[in-house]
Design a protein around this motif. Structure first.
Motif, PDB file in Angstrom:
ATOM      1  N   HIS A   1       0.844  -1.199   0.000  1.00 28.48           N
ATOM      2  CA  HIS A   1       0.000   0.000   0.000  1.00 28.48           C
ATOM      3  C   HIS A   1       0.880   1.250   0.000  1.00 28.48           C
ATOM      4  N   THR A   2       0.405   2.298  -0.643  1.00 26.70           N
ATOM      5  CA  THR A   2       1.133   3.568  -0.661  1.00 26.70           C
ATOM      6  C   THR A   2       0.224   4.693  -0.179  1.00 26.70           C
ATOM      7  N   ASP A   3       0.796   5.890  -0.122  1.00 29.25           N
ATOM      8  CA  ASP A   3      -0.009   7.082   0.167  1.00 29.25           C
ATOM      9  C   ASP A   3      -0.478   7.678  -1.156  1.00 29.25           C
TER      10      ASP A   3
ATOM     11  N   SER B   1       2.212   5.571 -10.595  1.00 27.40           N
ATOM     12  CA  SER B   1       3.509   5.279  -9.977  1.00 27.40           C
ATOM     13  C   SER B   1       3.326   4.633  -8.613  1.00 27.40           C
ATOM     14  N   ASN B   2       2.298   5.069  -7.873  1.00 31.38           N
ATOM     15  CA  ASN B   2       2.029   4.460  -6.570  1.00 31.38           C
ATOM     16  C   ASN B   2       1.597   3.006  -6.719  1.00 31.38           C
ATOM     17  N   GLN B   3       0.797   2.725  -7.741  1.00 34.83           N
ATOM     18  CA  GLN B   3       0.366   1.352  -7.976  1.00 34.83           C
ATOM     19  C   GLN B   3       1.568   0.456  -8.255  1.00 34.83           C
ATOM     20  N   ARG B   4       2.438   0.920  -9.126  1.00 35.03           N
ATOM     21  CA  ARG B   4       3.614   0.116  -9.478  1.00 35.03           C
ATOM     22  C   ARG B   4       4.517  -0.071  -8.264  1.00 35.03           C
ATOM     23  N   LEU B   5       4.714   0.980  -7.484  1.00 36.36           N
ATOM     24  CA  LEU B   5       5.576   0.878  -6.304  1.00 36.36           C
ATOM     25  C   LEU B   5       4.996  -0.113  -5.298  1.00 36.36           C
ATOM     26  N   SER B   6       3.686  -0.087  -5.115  1.00 30.92           N
ATOM     27  CA  SER B   6       3.072  -1.018  -4.163  1.00 30.92           C
ATOM     28  C   SER B   6       3.252  -2.457  -4.625  1.00 30.92           C
ATOM     29  N   GLU B   7       3.179  -2.686  -5.927  1.00 31.42           N
ATOM     30  CA  GLU B   7       3.395  -4.026  -6.460  1.00 31.42           C
ATOM     31  C   GLU B   7       4.844  -4.471  -6.259  1.00 31.42           C
ATOM     32  N   GLN B   8       5.769  -3.557  -6.532  1.00 29.65           N
ATOM     33  CA  GLN B   8       7.180  -3.897  -6.373  1.00 29.65           C
ATOM     34  C   GLN B   8       7.509  -4.221  -4.924  1.00 29.65           C
ATOM     35  N   ARG B   9       6.920  -3.478  -3.993  1.00 32.11           N
ATOM     36  CA  ARG B   9       7.189  -3.715  -2.577  1.00 32.11           C
ATOM     37  C   ARG B   9       6.592  -5.035  -2.103  1.00 32.11           C
ATOM     38  N   ALA B  10       5.369  -5.316  -2.537  1.00 31.77           N
ATOM     39  CA  ALA B  10       4.739  -6.584  -2.159  1.00 31.77           C
ATOM     40  C   ALA B  10       5.525  -7.764  -2.714  1.00 31.77           C
TER      41      ALA B  10
ATOM     42  N   GLU C   1      -2.784   3.350  -3.950  1.00 31.46           N
ATOM     43  CA  GLU C   1      -3.429   4.265  -3.000  1.00 31.46           C
ATOM     44  C   GLU C   1      -4.924   3.990  -2.870  1.00 31.46           C
ATOM     45  N   THR C   2      -5.351   2.777  -3.219  1.00 30.34           N
ATOM     46  CA  THR C   2      -6.782   2.462  -3.219  1.00 30.34           C
ATOM     47  C   THR C   2      -7.310   1.959  -1.887  1.00 30.34           C
ATOM     48  N   GLN C   3      -6.412   1.624  -0.949  1.00 32.55           N
ATOM     49  CA  GLN C   3      -6.843   1.082   0.341  1.00 32.55           C
ATOM     50  C   GLN C   3      -6.259   1.927   1.476  1.00 32.55           C
ATOM     51  N   LEU C   4      -6.588   3.202   1.501  1.00 36.23           N
ATOM     52  CA  LEU C   4      -6.028   4.117   2.498  1.00 36.23           C
ATOM     53  C   LEU C   4      -6.578   3.820   3.893  1.00 36.23           C
ATOM     54  N   LYS C   5      -5.700   3.828   4.884  1.00 39.41           N
ATOM     55  CA  LYS C   5      -6.150   3.707   6.275  1.00 39.41           C
ATOM     56  C   LYS C   5      -6.684   5.040   6.774  1.00 39.41           C
TER      57      LYS C   5
ATOM     58  N   THR D   1      -6.552  11.125   3.483  1.00 41.83           N
ATOM     59  CA  THR D   1      -6.027  12.465   3.709  1.00 41.83           C
ATOM     60  C   THR D   1      -5.128  12.885   2.558  1.00 41.83           C
ATOM     61  N   GLY D   2      -5.075  14.171   2.329  1.00 43.21           N
ATOM     62  CA  GLY D   2      -4.161  14.692   1.326  1.00 43.21           C
ATOM     63  C   GLY D   2      -3.311  15.795   1.906  1.00 43.21           C
ATOM     64  N   ASP D   3      -3.260  15.850   3.263  1.00 46.15           N
ATOM     65  CA  ASP D   3      -2.568  16.957   3.917  1.00 46.15           C
ATOM     66  C   ASP D   3      -1.088  16.696   4.156  1.00 46.15           C
ATOM     67  N   ASN D   4      -0.615  15.490   3.768  1.00 47.97           N
ATOM     68  CA  ASN D   4       0.793  15.124   3.915  1.00 47.97           C
ATOM     69  C   ASN D   4       1.234  15.093   5.387  1.00 47.97           C
ATOM     70  N   VAL D   5       0.267  15.004   6.299  1.00 46.29           N
ATOM     71  CA  VAL D   5       0.576  14.901   7.726  1.00 46.29           C
ATOM     72  C   VAL D   5       0.378  13.471   8.200  1.00 46.29           C
ATOM     73  N   ASN D   6      -0.785  12.916   7.886  1.00 46.25           N
ATOM     74  CA  ASN D   6      -1.083  11.542   8.276  1.00 46.25           C
ATOM     75  C   ASN D   6      -0.774  10.530   7.178  1.00 46.25           C
ATOM     76  N   GLU D   7      -0.215  11.006   6.082  1.00 51.27           N
ATOM     77  CA  GLU D   7       0.079  10.125   4.961  1.00 51.27           C
ATOM     78  C   GLU D   7       0.945   8.917   5.322  1.00 51.27           C
ATOM     79  N   PRO D   8       1.931   9.054   6.229  1.00 51.12           N
ATOM     80  CA  PRO D   8       2.761   7.884   6.540  1.00 51.12           C
ATOM     81  C   PRO D   8       1.971   6.664   7.000  1.00 51.12           C
ATOM     82  N   MET D   9       0.797   6.870   7.582  1.00 49.15           N
ATOM     83  CA  MET D   9      -0.011   5.742   8.039  1.00 49.15           C
ATOM     84  C   MET D   9      -0.528   4.908   6.875  1.00 49.15           C
ATOM     85  N   ASN D  10      -0.576   5.514   5.697  1.00 53.35           N
ATOM     86  CA  ASN D  10      -1.059   4.800   4.520  1.00 53.35           C
ATOM     87  C   ASN D  10       0.037   3.985   3.837  1.00 53.35           C
TER      88      ASN D  10
END
Length: 226
Positions: free
Chosen positions: A148-150, A157-166, A190-194, A197-206
């Motif tokens: 999962h990404t933020d 790019s987020n989709q590809r990165l999440s696949e590479q990490r998994a 970024e389809t399964q956000l915990k 948010t788009g404020d770049n504050v809580n993004e690390p949780m995603n």
């Protein structure tokens, strides 16, 4: 005989799904579930698929049992594995919980990958070593790895990165002796956000990798053998 016919029928259905929904990674030759194909299943079907196991349960049990990857331990206790995993990852930021009869190991941002990277760092390796040891100690389970990404950056790019990490986490677990027949992986981008948010504050949780361990009953294993 009736059980055998049910398993055969279930495997046939799984095969139809696999043909339509799986793609082969051009870099590794490994198979994963196509997110485009999942989208074509419809919301209810996709929810059921992702709430269970990638590729379905019955066929994966048959394959893992046939390959000798599972079935060697009697008297498995999920609560014991959860307790041991919590002890082994204590203080690392890793969360181990029980969700719908499965074990979910949540590896959050800060203990997984450097920003924009899918390289398994030495610190992350030590955590995955503990998970791999647990999976070998308790082999009667199937394993899904989710990336999962933020929402920072493009969705593509987020989709590809999440696949590479998994895939990187899956490959590492396999390199540490966990049978590949037990493991599947998928990137959700970024389809399964915990935290939406788009404020770049809580993004690390995603930004996280989740390892879902689905225990198998002795009845399921015996049925697959027959």
């Amino acid at each position: 005989m009736q059980i055998s016919r049910k398993i055969t029928a279930g495997f046939a259905v799984l095969s139809m799904l696999t043909v339509s929904a799986c793609v082969t990674d051009p870099n590794t030759g490994e198979q994963k579930v196509s997110r485009a194909a999942i989208g074509g299943l419809g919301g209810a079907a996709a929810g059921a698929l992702l709430g269970g196991l990638i590729g379905g349960k019955t066929g994966r049990i048959v394959g893992a049992v046939g390959g000798g990857a599972i079935g060697g331990v009697v008297g498995y206790r999920m609560d014991q594995q959860i307790r041991e995993l919590r002890d082994q990852t204590a203080g690392s930021g890793v969360d181990v919980s029980e969700v719908d009869g499965a074990i979910l190991v949540n590896l959050p941002d800060g203990v997984t990958f450097a920003t924009g990277s899918y390289s398994v760092s030495p610190g992350f390796q030590s955590l995955l070593d503990r998970v791999a040891t647990s999976l070998q100690q308790y082999p009667n389970s199937l394993v899904d790895v989710y990336g999962h990404t933020d929402t920072v950056g493009s969705s593509a790019s987020n989709q590809r990165l999440s696949e590479q990490r998994a895939q990187a986490v899956s490959n590492y677990l396999i390199s540490r002796g966990v049978s590949s027949s037990r493991i599947r992986w998928m990137g959700f981008g970024e389809t399964q956000l915990k935290i939406p948010t788009g404020d770049n504050v809580n993004e690390p949780m995603n930004r996280r990798v989740e390892i879902k361990i689905v225990p198998l009953t002795q009845a399921e294993i015996d049925a697959a053998r027959n």
